[in-house]
Design an enzyme around this catalytic site. Sequence first.
Site, PDB file in Angstrom:
ATOM      1  N   GLY A 176       1.011 -11.246  13.897  1.00  0.00           N
ATOM      2  CA  GLY A 176       1.912 -10.650  14.888  1.00  0.00           C
ATOM      3  C   GLY A 176       3.349 -11.080  14.630  1.00  0.00           C
ATOM      4  O   GLY A 176       3.613 -12.150  14.096  1.00  0.00           O
TER       5      GLY A 176
ATOM      6  N   LYS B  41      -6.216 -17.700   2.341  1.00  0.00           N
ATOM      7  CA  LYS B  41      -6.050 -18.778   3.327  1.00  0.00           C
ATOM      8  C   LYS B  41      -7.009 -19.939   3.038  1.00  0.00           C
ATOM      9  O   LYS B  41      -6.656 -21.110   3.237  1.00  0.00           O
ATOM     10  CB  LYS B  41      -6.272 -18.222   4.737  1.00  0.00           C
ATOM     11  CG  LYS B  41      -5.157 -17.257   5.145  1.00  0.00           C
ATOM     12  CD  LYS B  41      -5.522 -16.424   6.365  1.00  0.00           C
ATOM     13  CE  LYS B  41      -4.386 -15.470   6.705  1.00  0.00           C
ATOM     14  NZ  LYS B  41      -4.770 -14.446   7.698  1.00  0.00           N
TER      15      LYS B  41
HETATM   16  N1  HSE Z   1      -3.568  -9.232   8.113  1.00  0.00           N
HETATM   17  C1  HSE Z   1      -3.621 -10.578   8.583  1.00  0.00           C
HETATM   18  C2  HSE Z   1      -4.591 -10.649   9.758  1.00  0.00           C
HETATM   19  C3  HSE Z   1      -2.243 -11.021   8.982  1.00  0.00           C
HETATM   20  O1  HSE Z   1      -5.066  -9.597  10.208  1.00  0.00           O
HETATM   21  O2  HSE Z   1      -4.906 -11.723  10.219  1.00  0.00           O
HETATM   22  C4  HSE Z   1      -2.056 -12.506   9.005  1.00  0.00           C
HETATM   23  O3  HSE Z   1      -2.269 -13.102   7.758  1.00  0.00           O
END
Ligand code: HSE
Length: 347
Positions: A328, A231
């Site tokens: 989610g 990210k």
């Molecule tokens: N595994 C990720 C989290 C999902 O827990 O935020 C969203 O990218």
Amino acid sequence: MASQKLALIGFGTVGRGLVEILREKRELLLEEFGFGARVVAVSDVYHGSCFDADGLDLGRVLELVASRGAEPGALSAYSDQVCDWDSLETIRNSGADTVVEVTVTNIETGEPAVSHCRAAFEAGAHVVTTNKGPVALAWSELKDVAKSRGLQFRFEGTVMSGTPVLSTATEALAGCEFVRVRGILNGTTNYILSEMEQGRPYDEALATAQELGYAEADPTADVEGFDVLAKVVILANVVLGAEIGVTDVSREGITGLDAAAVAAAPGLGQRWKLIGQVERRDGKVVASVAPVALPLSDPLASVGGVTNAVTMETDLVGPVTIVGAGAGKEATGQSLLSDLVAIHRAG
Ligand code: HSE
């Protein structure tokens, strides 16, 4: 554009989330945006594939996966004429004008999602995705290919799911220069840290995050910081206009944290958070992922549980903080919908 013809590549939690929203909000989307969508194909490495050029019966698709999903190939029962296309054949043969790429993120190779995106653009289809792999690893190439073909490559949900971070940065904050972007970008680890602060063991908290469907297929990606790293690369390149790769980001996860120190931190006026950060420093873009003991006065310190938050420091508007869901089924499904509606509006 008349109703968009969609091919879903991947049919896990996120794909099903989008399909449920398309069914539930069908009338509202038509009334408010003149937006309609026909899912003409679904292809999943485990559930198999199905196709109908007139649009699949989404209730039946969902029902098949719910009732037969414990066994592989549930979608082959969709019609008497079994569809044996794999993902690439589905992209090339389905006639979809938008490919929804929702396979599992692979942050090492980006595959098979990168190949899916390339195949979609070659077939003349737009791509919307929540898959961080192709955006973190191949954004520069994919955006150029999409642009050269007059197609859209949209990925709102890769950072904070349906909470609008990327569109806020690139559209609402148009013209701003971003000095620093810093945030809590992983729900699983924020949930675990919040629970550990209450004295709950790490393993138990991780198990609950997995049960709730927040964790990645392999939760190592969450707890060792790889998910946040992806990210951060996306934010660096898309928001700050950098050209960094995954190896340019220093990374530390939460597994080395001492449970007693996490629980004791509030008594010392602090709270442990896994922070992803990207900033301009001396003309360079520097990016990192690391656990930080934030002072309780920091706005990010009060963001608990699975919730995410990001602060974007801009020249024209100052700091802009966005707090919201980061994962989610519904929230991530909605991010895909927002990308689809954006393509519809542009068409
Ligand atoms: N595994 C990720 C989290 C999902 O827990 O935020 C969203 O990218």
